[in-house]
Design a protein around this motif. Sequence first.
Motif, mmCIF file in Angstrom:
data_model
loop_
_atom_site.group_PDB
_atom_site.id
_atom_site.type_symbol
_atom_site.label_atom_id
_atom_site.label_comp_id
_atom_site.label_asym_id
_atom_site.label_seq_id
_atom_site.Cartn_x
_atom_site.Cartn_y
_atom_site.Cartn_z
ATOM 1 N N LYS A 160 1.982 -3.877 13.807
ATOM 2 C CA LYS A 160 0.969 -2.927 13.276
ATOM 3 C C LYS A 160 -0.445 -3.593 13.400
ATOM 4 O O LYS A 160 -1.251 -2.753 13.821
ATOM 5 C CB LYS A 160 1.542 -2.577 11.870
ATOM 6 C CG LYS A 160 0.534 -1.414 11.083
ATOM 7 C CD LYS A 160 0.692 -1.258 9.923
ATOM 8 C CE LYS A 160 0.230 -2.481 8.993
ATOM 9 N NZ LYS A 160 0.006 -2.395 7.538
ATOM 10 N N LYS A 161 -0.687 -4.824 13.027
ATOM 11 C CA LYS A 161 -1.900 -5.366 12.727
ATOM 12 C C LYS A 161 -2.747 -5.244 14.299
ATOM 13 O O LYS A 161 -3.821 -5.107 14.752
ATOM 14 C CB LYS A 161 -1.916 -6.918 12.366
ATOM 15 C CG LYS A 161 -1.664 -6.733 10.982
ATOM 16 C CD LYS A 161 -1.588 -8.211 10.364
ATOM 17 C CE LYS A 161 -1.053 -8.428 9.106
ATOM 18 N NZ LYS A 161 -0.883 -9.533 8.498
ATOM 19 N N THR B 202 -3.765 4.564 8.347
ATOM 20 C CA THR B 202 -2.389 3.806 8.346
ATOM 21 C C THR B 202 -2.098 3.316 7.021
ATOM 22 O O THR B 202 -0.910 3.437 6.767
ATOM 23 C CB THR B 202 -2.446 2.716 9.429
ATOM 24 O OG1 THR B 202 -3.082 3.134 10.655
ATOM 25 C CG2 THR B 202 -1.246 1.927 9.399
ATOM 26 N N PHE B 203 -3.052 2.658 6.332
ATOM 27 C CA PHE B 203 -2.621 1.976 5.055
ATOM 28 C C PHE B 203 -2.064 3.289 4.244
ATOM 29 O O PHE B 203 -0.950 3.127 3.442
ATOM 30 C CB PHE B 203 -3.689 1.318 4.463
ATOM 31 C CG PHE B 203 -3.538 1.096 3.129
ATOM 32 C CD1 PHE B 203 -2.580 -0.179 2.779
ATOM 33 C CD2 PHE B 203 -4.006 1.606 1.921
ATOM 34 C CE1 PHE B 203 -2.443 -0.864 1.459
ATOM 35 C CE2 PHE B 203 -3.874 0.955 0.676
ATOM 36 C CZ PHE B 203 -3.227 0.005 0.410
ATOM 37 N N TYR B 204 -2.915 4.290 3.999
ATOM 38 C CA TYR B 204 -2.604 5.461 2.983
ATOM 39 C C TYR B 204 -1.044 6.159 3.504
ATOM 40 O O TYR B 204 -0.356 6.444 2.726
ATOM 41 C CB TYR B 204 -3.679 6.454 2.791
ATOM 42 C CG TYR B 204 -4.731 6.029 2.184
ATOM 43 C CD1 TYR B 204 -4.761 5.466 1.080
ATOM 44 C CD2 TYR B 204 -5.949 6.323 2.585
ATOM 45 C CE1 TYR B 204 -5.681 4.901 0.218
ATOM 46 C CE2 TYR B 204 -7.115 5.880 1.792
ATOM 47 C CZ TYR B 204 -6.965 5.228 0.978
ATOM 48 O OH TYR B 204 -8.256 4.807 0.060
ATOM 49 N N ALA B 205 -0.920 6.175 4.708
ATOM 50 C CA ALA B 205 0.362 6.595 5.420
ATOM 51 C C ALA B 205 1.535 5.772 4.847
ATOM 52 O O ALA B 205 2.628 6.544 4.526
ATOM 53 C CB ALA B 205 0.418 6.829 6.786
ATOM 54 N N GLU B 206 1.359 4.610 4.930
ATOM 55 C CA GLU B 206 2.357 3.545 4.564
ATOM 56 C C GLU B 206 2.558 3.534 2.958
ATOM 57 O O GLU B 206 3.754 3.508 2.633
ATOM 58 C CB GLU B 206 2.038 2.041 5.068
ATOM 59 C CG GLU B 206 2.111 2.009 6.567
ATOM 60 C CD GLU B 206 1.606 0.745 7.070
ATOM 61 O OE1 GLU B 206 1.167 -0.005 6.117
ATOM 62 O OE2 GLU B 206 1.847 0.231 8.018
ATOM 63 N N GLN B 207 1.726 3.781 2.352
ATOM 64 C CA GLN B 207 1.867 3.754 0.990
ATOM 65 C C GLN B 207 1.998 5.310 0.362
ATOM 66 O O GLN B 207 2.054 5.427 -0.884
ATOM 67 C CB GLN B 207 0.451 3.497 0.460
ATOM 68 C CG GLN B 207 -0.048 2.076 0.584
ATOM 69 C CD GLN B 207 1.044 0.917 0.510
ATOM 70 O OE1 GLN B 207 1.768 0.916 -0.633
ATOM 71 N NE2 GLN B 207 1.271 0.201 1.582
ATOM 72 N N ASP B 208 2.337 6.326 1.154
ATOM 73 C CA ASP B 208 2.444 7.637 0.759
ATOM 74 C C ASP B 208 1.562 8.342 -0.159
ATOM 75 O O ASP B 208 1.638 8.837 -1.079
ATOM 76 C CB ASP B 208 3.820 7.772 0.285
ATOM 77 C CG ASP B 208 4.449 9.254 0.243
ATOM 78 O OD1 ASP B 208 4.015 10.116 1.122
ATOM 79 O OD2 ASP B 208 5.257 9.531 -0.611
ATOM 80 N N GLN C 137 -0.807 10.969 0.328
ATOM 81 C CA GLN C 137 -1.426 11.914 1.093
ATOM 82 C C GLN C 137 -2.861 12.448 1.066
ATOM 83 O O GLN C 137 -3.340 12.666 2.098
ATOM 84 C CB GLN C 137 -0.265 12.906 0.901
ATOM 85 C CG GLN C 137 1.258 12.654 1.591
ATOM 86 C CD GLN C 137 2.202 13.725 1.005
ATOM 87 O OE1 GLN C 137 1.956 14.427 0.540
ATOM 88 N NE2 GLN C 137 3.247 13.384 1.650
ATOM 89 N N LYS D 31 -2.215 -5.789 -1.750
ATOM 90 C CA LYS D 31 -2.268 -4.572 -2.001
ATOM 91 C C LYS D 31 -3.305 -3.852 -2.633
ATOM 92 O O LYS D 31 -3.865 -3.054 -2.235
ATOM 93 C CB LYS D 31 -0.946 -4.061 -2.158
ATOM 94 C CG LYS D 31 -0.582 -2.502 -2.078
ATOM 95 C CD LYS D 31 0.855 -2.062 -2.433
ATOM 96 C CE LYS D 31 1.004 -0.590 -2.686
ATOM 97 N NZ LYS D 31 2.410 -0.332 -3.291
#
Length: 113
Positions: A2-3, A39-45, A47, A90
């Motif tokens: 991902k990085k 990407t970070f926000y998508a991974e942490q749900d 929205q 995080k």
Amino acid sequence: MKKVLIAGLVSCLFAGTAAAESLDKDTALGMARLMICTTFYAEQDMQIEGSIVGQSMMAHKNAGIEEMIMSKETSKALDAYMVQFNASSKEQQVKLCDEAIKFARESDFVTAE
């Protein structure tokens, strides 16, 4: 992996031609924050936050940010930000992404002529 993908996206975004206008450091870092934090926000749900940074990222792209080029100084600042983000916890990443939301709300790049 991902990085590597994020780094590739950021470097592609800021590639340009010799005739292109220079991109200032604050806008470059702001756009990088938008890309990384989408990407970070998508991974942490997360929205709502993801929607804010995603919409701003697309607005900047549509306003012509892809045609601009970075100076070496700006490129180094971007590299340093990527290292800082990747080394953060995080909680620290959430704080860094708060800067992306601030940039999304305050940027005048999309209204500049």
